[in-house]
Design a protein around this motif. Structure first.
Motif, mmCIF file in Angstrom:
data_model
loop_
_atom_site.group_PDB
_atom_site.id
_atom_site.type_symbol
_atom_site.label_atom_id
_atom_site.label_comp_id
_atom_site.label_asym_id
_atom_site.label_seq_id
_atom_site.Cartn_x
_atom_site.Cartn_y
_atom_site.Cartn_z
ATOM 1 N N THR A 117 -1.538 8.056 -9.441
ATOM 2 C CA THR A 117 -0.160 8.196 -8.948
ATOM 3 C C THR A 117 -0.160 8.640 -7.495
ATOM 4 O O THR A 117 -1.072 9.332 -7.037
ATOM 5 C CB THR A 117 0.637 9.225 -9.777
ATOM 6 O OG1 THR A 117 -0.101 10.460 -9.860
ATOM 7 C CG2 THR A 117 0.941 8.704 -11.166
ATOM 8 N N VAL A 118 0.886 8.214 -6.792
ATOM 9 C CA VAL A 118 1.080 8.595 -5.384
ATOM 10 C C VAL A 118 2.547 8.966 -5.190
ATOM 11 O O VAL A 118 3.442 8.207 -5.584
ATOM 12 C CB VAL A 118 0.723 7.443 -4.425
ATOM 13 C CG1 VAL A 118 1.033 7.841 -2.982
ATOM 14 C CG2 VAL A 118 -0.747 7.049 -4.560
ATOM 15 N N SER A 119 2.805 10.119 -4.590
ATOM 16 C CA SER A 119 4.179 10.516 -4.269
ATOM 17 C C SER A 119 4.409 10.449 -2.765
ATOM 18 O O SER A 119 3.520 10.791 -1.973
ATOM 19 C CB SER A 119 4.476 11.928 -4.788
ATOM 20 O OG SER A 119 3.527 12.867 -4.322
ATOM 21 N N ILE A 120 5.606 9.987 -2.391
ATOM 22 C CA ILE A 120 5.990 9.870 -0.978
ATOM 23 C C ILE A 120 7.421 10.405 -0.862
ATOM 24 O O ILE A 120 8.397 9.660 -0.938
ATOM 25 C CB ILE A 120 5.947 8.410 -0.490
ATOM 26 C CG1 ILE A 120 4.631 7.736 -0.842
ATOM 27 C CG2 ILE A 120 6.182 8.348 1.026
ATOM 28 C CD1 ILE A 120 4.587 6.254 -0.483
ATOM 29 N N ASN A 121 7.558 11.705 -0.718
ATOM 30 C CA ASN A 121 8.877 12.325 -0.661
ATOM 31 C C ASN A 121 9.292 12.657 0.772
ATOM 32 O O ASN A 121 8.559 13.317 1.509
ATOM 33 C CB ASN A 121 8.911 13.590 -1.515
ATOM 34 C CG ASN A 121 9.037 13.279 -2.990
ATOM 35 O OD1 ASN A 121 9.963 12.575 -3.408
ATOM 36 N ND2 ASN A 121 8.110 13.789 -3.789
ATOM 37 N N VAL A 141 -0.750 2.697 0.753
ATOM 38 C CA VAL A 141 -1.035 3.540 -0.415
ATOM 39 C C VAL A 141 -1.470 2.689 -1.604
ATOM 40 O O VAL A 141 -2.271 3.138 -2.437
ATOM 41 C CB VAL A 141 0.161 4.444 -0.783
ATOM 42 C CG1 VAL A 141 0.516 5.357 0.375
ATOM 43 C CG2 VAL A 141 1.365 3.653 -1.242
ATOM 44 N N LYS A 142 -0.967 1.465 -1.689
ATOM 45 C CA LYS A 142 -1.384 0.576 -2.778
ATOM 46 C C LYS A 142 -2.896 0.378 -2.753
ATOM 47 O O LYS A 142 -3.549 0.299 -3.809
ATOM 48 C CB LYS A 142 -0.683 -0.775 -2.656
ATOM 49 C CG LYS A 142 -1.027 -1.743 -3.785
ATOM 50 C CD LYS A 142 -0.393 -3.097 -3.576
ATOM 51 C CE LYS A 142 -1.050 -3.868 -2.445
ATOM 52 N NZ LYS A 142 -0.596 -5.279 -2.366
ATOM 53 N N ASP A 143 -3.467 0.327 -1.555
ATOM 54 C CA ASP A 143 -4.898 0.085 -1.404
ATOM 55 C C ASP A 143 -5.756 1.219 -1.967
ATOM 56 O O ASP A 143 -6.945 1.015 -2.235
ATOM 57 C CB ASP A 143 -5.257 -0.120 0.076
ATOM 58 C CG ASP A 143 -4.731 -1.439 0.628
ATOM 59 O OD1 ASP A 143 -4.412 -2.330 -0.181
ATOM 60 O OD2 ASP A 143 -4.629 -1.558 1.865
ATOM 61 N N VAL A 144 -5.173 2.409 -2.121
ATOM 62 C CA VAL A 144 -5.952 3.542 -2.630
ATOM 63 C C VAL A 144 -5.536 3.919 -4.047
ATOM 64 O O VAL A 144 -5.876 4.997 -4.540
ATOM 65 C CB VAL A 144 -5.840 4.772 -1.693
ATOM 66 C CG1 VAL A 144 -6.377 4.429 -0.314
ATOM 67 C CG2 VAL A 144 -4.405 5.283 -1.602
ATOM 68 N N MET A 145 -4.811 3.008 -4.727
ATOM 69 C CA MET A 145 -4.351 3.253 -6.092
ATOM 70 C C MET A 145 -5.110 2.407 -7.100
ATOM 71 O O MET A 145 -5.521 1.286 -6.805
ATOM 72 C CB MET A 145 -2.852 2.945 -6.212
ATOM 73 C CG MET A 145 -1.963 3.875 -5.415
ATOM 74 S SD MET A 145 -0.226 3.328 -5.431
ATOM 75 C CE MET A 145 0.154 3.432 -7.179
ATOM 76 N N ASN A 146 -5.267 2.950 -8.285
ATOM 77 C CA ASN A 146 -5.834 2.183 -9.388
ATOM 78 C C ASN A 146 -4.822 1.160 -9.899
ATOM 79 O O ASN A 146 -3.602 1.370 -9.783
ATOM 80 C CB ASN A 146 -6.229 3.119 -10.541
ATOM 81 C CG ASN A 146 -7.478 3.932 -10.231
ATOM 82 O OD1 ASN A 146 -8.455 3.389 -9.732
ATOM 83 N ND2 ASN A 146 -7.443 5.223 -10.534
ATOM 84 N N ASP A 147 -5.300 0.077 -10.465
ATOM 85 C CA ASP A 147 -4.413 -0.916 -11.056
ATOM 86 C C ASP A 147 -3.538 -0.258 -12.123
ATOM 87 O O ASP A 147 -4.026 0.549 -12.933
ATOM 88 C CB ASP A 147 -5.221 -2.046 -11.691
ATOM 89 C CG ASP A 147 -5.912 -2.924 -10.657
ATOM 90 O OD1 ASP A 147 -5.562 -2.819 -9.458
ATOM 91 O OD2 ASP A 147 -6.788 -3.717 -11.051
ATOM 92 N N GLY A 148 -2.259 -0.605 -12.117
ATOM 93 C CA GLY A 148 -1.321 -0.014 -13.066
ATOM 94 C C GLY A 148 -0.806 1.343 -12.652
ATOM 95 O O GLY A 148 0.022 1.941 -13.360
ATOM 96 N N GLY A 149 -1.269 1.840 -11.508
ATOM 97 C CA GLY A 149 -0.832 3.145 -11.026
ATOM 98 C C GLY A 149 0.622 3.133 -10.567
ATOM 99 O O GLY A 149 1.199 2.081 -10.310
ATOM 100 N N THR A 150 1.195 4.309 -10.458
ATOM 101 C CA THR A 150 2.607 4.455 -10.109
ATOM 102 C C THR A 150 2.777 5.119 -8.746
ATOM 103 O O THR A 150 2.174 6.162 -8.474
ATOM 104 C CB THR A 150 3.352 5.310 -11.155
ATOM 105 O OG1 THR A 150 3.294 4.652 -12.424
ATOM 106 C CG2 THR A 150 4.814 5.511 -10.767
#
Length: 218
Positions: A117-121, A141-150
């Motif tokens: 998960t990644v938060s951007i507040n 941020v998508k590039d540092v996320m696992n598949d299916g991540g939020t």
């Protein structure tokens, strides 16, 4: 992207400003001006944060300090402002956070395991340019996320939401000073930017604030 504009947007977060940020922004502005109680953003954070989490644009680290689960396995911080990184990492040092000084307009190059998960507040409305340009942050941020991540977060919209006279004046002042760059930010532009990188996009408008989320395609 103009690097001077990027630096100007984050430079306002001096140690003195950070010391009053929670009271002014989260305690007063959210409730009285932006009409989005901080508890709504907190609840989204509680509901969506995993135990393998990256927070981008950390500010004072309010949501991390208040709402990280004690079972959190891994937490990382990304910000361009060294004051924010230093104060937040110290406040949550018991989680042994990973700390990265990065510009979200550029590849993050974290060279680490990816996140669930990644938060951007409250970062997007501070970034320079139109939402179509800011959307590069979602790609980064998508590039540092696992598949299916939020990915999830919140941003103050400058267009298409009801605003009181005082809210309009303060937003105009912030835009004039380069603290905000959100005059043309609206829900449609945000949706397009999110959907360019994520699926299952959801956006909830509360007052002047958009609370959003999306999934990385597997």
């Amino acid at each position: 992207m103009n690097k001077d504009a990027i630096v100007a947007g984050q430079a306002v977060y001096s140690k003195n400003i950070l010391s009053i940020y929670d009271i002014w922004v989260l305690g007063i502005s959210n409730h009285l001006l932006w009409k989005c109680p901080t508890r709504r953003i907190s609840q989204q954070f509680i509901d969506l944060t995993s135990d393998n989490h990256l927070d981008v644009g950390v500010g004072t680290g309010y949501y991390l300090k208040k709402h990280l689960s004690p079972t959190t396995r891994r937490i990382a911080l990304v910000d361009l402002n060294e004051n924010s990184l230093a104060s937040t990492s110290k406040a949550i040092e018991h989680f042994n956070p990973e700390v990265y000084s990065r510009n979200v307009f550029e590849p993050l190059d974290l060279n680490c395991e990816k996140f669930d998960t990644v938060s951007i507040n409250y970062l997007l409305h501070c970034l320079p340019g139109e939402m179509s340009e800011k959307g590069i942050a979602f790609s980064r941020v998508k590039d540092v996320m696992n598949d299916g991540g939020t990915v999830f977060g919140s941003t103050i919209l400058g267009k298409g939401t009801p605003q009181s006279g005082l809210a309009k004046k303060l937003m105009a002042f912030y835009n004039e000073k380069g603290i905000f760059t959100n005059v043309n930010d609206d829900v449609n532009a945000l949706s397009v930017a999110l959907e360019a990188s994520f699926t299952d996009v959801k956006i909830d408008i509360v007052g002047c604030v958009a609370l959003f989320s999306g999934k990385k395609r597997s």
